[in-house]
Write a protein that holds these residues in place. Structure first.
Motif, short mmCIF file in Angstrom:
data_model
loop_
_atom_site.label_atom_id
_atom_site.label_comp_id
_atom_site.label_asym_id
_atom_site.label_seq_id
_atom_site.Cartn_x
_atom_site.Cartn_y
_atom_site.Cartn_z
N GLN A 91 0.83 -1.21 0.00
CA GLN A 91 0.00 0.00 0.00
C GLN A 91 0.86 1.26 0.00
O GLN A 91 0.55 2.25 -0.65
CB GLN A 91 -0.93 -0.01 1.22
N HIS A 92 1.98 1.21 0.74
CA HIS A 92 2.85 2.40 0.85
C HIS A 92 4.18 2.25 0.09
O HIS A 92 5.06 3.10 0.21
CB HIS A 92 3.11 2.71 2.33
N GLY A 93 4.33 1.13 -0.64
CA GLY A 93 5.51 0.97 -1.50
C GLY A 93 6.76 0.43 -0.82
O GLY A 93 7.82 0.38 -1.43
N LYS A 94 6.65 -0.01 0.43
CA LYS A 94 7.84 -0.47 1.16
C LYS A 94 8.25 -1.88 0.69
O LYS A 94 7.40 -2.78 0.61
CB LYS A 94 7.53 -0.50 2.66
N GLY A 95 9.53 -2.07 0.40
CA GLY A 95 10.05 -3.39 0.04
C GLY A 95 9.81 -3.80 -1.42
O GLY A 95 10.18 -4.90 -1.83
N ILE A 96 9.20 -2.91 -2.21
CA ILE A 96 8.83 -3.26 -3.59
C ILE A 96 10.05 -3.35 -4.50
O ILE A 96 10.12 -4.22 -5.38
CB ILE A 96 7.82 -2.23 -4.16
N ALA A 97 11.04 -2.47 -4.29
CA ALA A 97 12.23 -2.46 -5.16
C ALA A 97 12.94 -3.82 -5.13
O ALA A 97 13.38 -4.32 -6.17
CB ALA A 97 13.19 -1.36 -4.72
N ALA A 98 13.00 -4.45 -3.94
CA ALA A 98 13.68 -5.75 -3.82
C ALA A 98 12.92 -6.83 -4.59
O ALA A 98 13.52 -7.70 -5.22
CB ALA A 98 13.79 -6.14 -2.34
N VAL A 99 11.58 -6.76 -4.57
CA VAL A 99 10.75 -7.73 -5.31
C VAL A 99 10.97 -7.55 -6.82
O VAL A 99 11.14 -8.52 -7.56
CB VAL A 99 9.25 -7.59 -4.95
N ALA A 100 10.98 -6.29 -7.27
CA ALA A 100 11.19 -6.00 -8.70
C ALA A 100 12.55 -6.54 -9.15
O ALA A 100 12.67 -7.14 -10.23
CB ALA A 100 11.11 -4.49 -8.93
#
Length: 286
Positions: A91-100
């Motif tokens: 919801q707030h974008g936390k941790g998304i860069a690592a998943v990408a």
């Protein structure tokens, strides 16, 4: 009279699961999304079958709703199961860069294998799967850096499968939340209902709220470090524990809502789901 079990398998889920099984033949990477508060209850029993030999990325969403100590314990437990969890707050974008990053890396490996077999590289196909309302659409929107799929804090918003191109290298299949046709583990079903990861038509608010109250009391008795705040209900509602969850609901209804038990049950569940009772995991690693 015995309590009716929690069951929910609407037509769109049955249809989506059939389409998902068909599309899985084209998929290279499976992004499995679970709810951090209930990592075991939100694991679909057929997930291993769906993954097969494909690359698997485990996304543990709603990390903002559990304490850091619980995150550490779950990370250790999952690593012991040979899984690498990626903790996110979609919801707030936390941790998304690592998943990408890990999704793109999985894609590179797929194309390296294709080239070895004399095939041309192509966009890697990933699918996002999980129970309803665990945050799959929010995760996809964050990965795309724009709102492409409808996302709302309730189950059943995504109703059909849809391919979305993330980049020249990666395509993602958005899927509706999938449930087993029969929820045999009713303890897990109650946890899904408490966390709003199943349609409201499946359950009785009062029964689920009473079960939640008793579950919190059991967690406190187990006194697992970092897994239950001291008396979260008492802190929020200034009401001492009662003998049963039903009695607590009734006492709180009389105290706050002129005896309206349904309204009280709805309030308790909403307060938990919105984090107003504090960061509260409902499961500890076995």
């Amino acid at each position: 009279m015995s309590t009716p079990p929690i069951q929910w398998y609407p037509g769109h889920i049955a249809k989506a699961e059939k389409a998902l099984v068909e599309q899985l033949k084209r998929v290279d990477v499976v992004l499995e999304v679970r709810d951090c508060r209930i990592p075991l209850a939100s694991r679909h029993p057929q997930i291993a079958q769906w993954i097969g030999e494909k690359a698997h990325i485990l996304v543990m969403n709603r990390v903002d709703l559990i304490p850091v100590s619980a995150v550490d314990r779950w990370r250790e437990y999952l690593k012991a199961q040979e899984l690498t969890p990626y903790f996110t707050d979609a919801q707030h974008g936390k941790g998304i860069a690592a998943v990408a990053k890990v999704a793109q890396a999985s894609g590179t490996q797929v194309n390296q294998r294709r080239q070895k077999r004399g095939m041309r590289p192509r966009a890697v196909r990933a699918v996002v799967v999980g129970f309803p309302n665990v945050g799959k659409s929010a995760l996809i929107n964050r990965l795309l850096k724009r709102r492409v799929v409808p996302s709302a804090p309730r189950p059943g918003v995504t109703r059909q499968l849809r391919w979305i191109r993330l980049s020249d290298q990666l395509e993602i299949l958005d899927t509706p939340g999938v449930l087993p046709p029969l929820l045999e583990d009713q303890d897990a079903a109650y946890k899904l209902a408490i966390c709003d990861d199943i349609g409201t038509a499946a359950y009785d608010n009062q029964l689920v709220a009473a079960t939640f109250i008793e579950h919190l009391q059991r967690l406190q008795l187990q006194s697992i470090p970092g897994f239950c705040l001291q008396n979260p209900l008492q802190s929020r509602y200034q009401l001492e524990p009662q003998a049963t969850g039903e009695e607590y609901l009734e006492a709180l209804a009389n105290k706050q809502h002129q005896g309206d038990i349904e309204r009280t049950a709805h309030q308790i569940l909403t307060d938990f789901r919105k984090g107003r009772l504090g960061t509260l995991p409902l499961e500890a690693p076995p």
